[in-house]
Design a protein around this motif. Structure first.
Motif, PDB file in Angstrom:
ATOM      1  N   ASP A  54       0.946  -1.224  -0.019  1.00  0.00           N
ATOM      2  CA  ASP A  54      -0.009  -0.100  -0.010  1.00  0.00           C
ATOM      3  C   ASP A  54       0.851   1.286  -0.025  1.00  0.00           C
ATOM      4  OD1 ASP A  54       1.165  -0.115   2.559  1.00  0.00           O
ATOM      5  OD2 ASP A  54      -0.895  -0.010   3.450  1.00  0.00           O
ATOM      6  N   THR A  58      -1.330   1.685  -7.176  1.00  0.00           N
ATOM      7  CA  THR A  58      -1.564   0.415  -7.887  1.00  0.00           C
ATOM      8  C   THR A  58      -1.866   0.932  -9.464  1.00  0.00           C
ATOM      9  OG1 THR A  58      -2.915  -0.559  -6.273  1.00  0.00           O
ATOM     10  CG2 THR A  58      -3.507  -1.206  -8.431  1.00  0.00           C
ATOM     11  N   ARG A  61      -3.801  -4.118 -13.005  1.00  0.00           N
ATOM     12  CA  ARG A  61      -3.818  -5.555 -12.591  1.00  0.00           C
ATOM     13  C   ARG A  61      -3.471  -6.664 -13.887  1.00  0.00           C
ATOM     14  NH1 ARG A  61      -4.798  -5.658  -7.357  1.00  0.00           N
ATOM     15  NH2 ARG A  61      -6.320  -4.249  -6.546  1.00  0.00           N
ATOM     16  N   ALA A  90       4.741  -6.389  -5.010  1.00  0.00           N
ATOM     17  CA  ALA A  90       3.336  -5.789  -4.744  1.00  0.00           C
ATOM     18  C   ALA A  90       2.331  -6.834  -4.352  1.00  0.00           C
ATOM     19  CB  ALA A  90       2.723  -5.470  -6.486  1.00  0.00           C
ATOM     20  N   THR A  91       2.817  -7.977  -4.326  1.00  0.00           N
ATOM     21  CA  THR A  91       2.031  -9.232  -3.620  1.00  0.00           C
ATOM     22  C   THR A  91       2.644  -9.790  -2.384  1.00  0.00           C
ATOM     23  OG1 THR A  91       2.879 -10.764  -5.006  1.00  0.00           O
ATOM     24  CG2 THR A  91       1.247  -9.922  -5.839  1.00  0.00           C
ATOM     25  N   ARG A 108      -1.288  -7.671  -8.839  1.00  0.00           N
ATOM     26  CA  ARG A 108      -1.301  -6.203  -8.811  1.00  0.00           C
ATOM     27  C   ARG A 108      -0.180  -5.714  -9.506  1.00  0.00           C
ATOM     28  NH1 ARG A 108       0.982  -2.612  -4.531  1.00  0.00           N
ATOM     29  NH2 ARG A 108      -0.567  -0.949  -4.549  1.00  0.00           N
ATOM     30  N   SER A 110       2.080  -2.454  -9.590  1.00  0.00           N
ATOM     31  CA  SER A 110       2.235  -1.075  -8.799  1.00  0.00           C
ATOM     32  C   SER A 110       3.300  -0.495  -9.168  1.00  0.00           C
ATOM     33  CB  SER A 110       2.363  -1.401  -7.290  1.00  0.00           C
ATOM     34  OG  SER A 110       3.513  -2.113  -7.225  1.00  0.00           O
TER      35      SER A 110
END
Length: 121
Positions: A54, A58, A61, A90-91, A108, A110
């Motif tokens: 976070d 983002t 996807r 990102a994951t 995701r 990012s």
């Protein structure tokens, strides 16, 4: 051979990183030095802390297709297969190769985090 931990800790520096590619996940990671018992110095990268997902925006996807690999997904998304680590960051997945092992999984995408240990690209 024993290592004097206080000597080791005293030798750790916050020197800037050396020889890191601009698109490397280690680009902004500082180096440290360790003086070996024989008097030689070993330079190494300090630990890289993965930024919290976070902490970066983002961008979108991407859905994993059958036969995808993490490097080919990164090439498709970022135009550079060596940026596979951005999908893993990102994951928060410690096994980047496993990200593409699940067809149908949505990853995701990012922006790269800025700051120490988070290479901003």
């Amino acid at each position: 051979m024993s290592v004097d931990i206080s000597q080791f800790l005293a030798s750790v520096t916050g020197a800037p990183p050396v020889h890191q590619a601009p698109n490397s996940r280690y680009r902004d990671t500082p180096t440290a030095e360790r003086r070996n018992p024989d008097g030689t110095v070993t330079v190494h990268l300090r630990r890289r802390f993965v930024p919290q997902p976070d902490a970066s925006a983002t961008l979108g996807r991407v859905r994993v297709r059958d036969g995808d690999r993490i490097d080919t997904l990164a090439a498709e998304v970022f135009g550079d297969p060596t940026l596979f680590w951005r999908l893993a960051d990102a994951t928060l997945d410690a096994r980047p190769a496993g990200l593409a092992a699940e067809p149908g999984r949505v990853l995701r995408v990012s922006a790269a985090a800025e700051g120490p240990g988070g290479a901003g690209a």
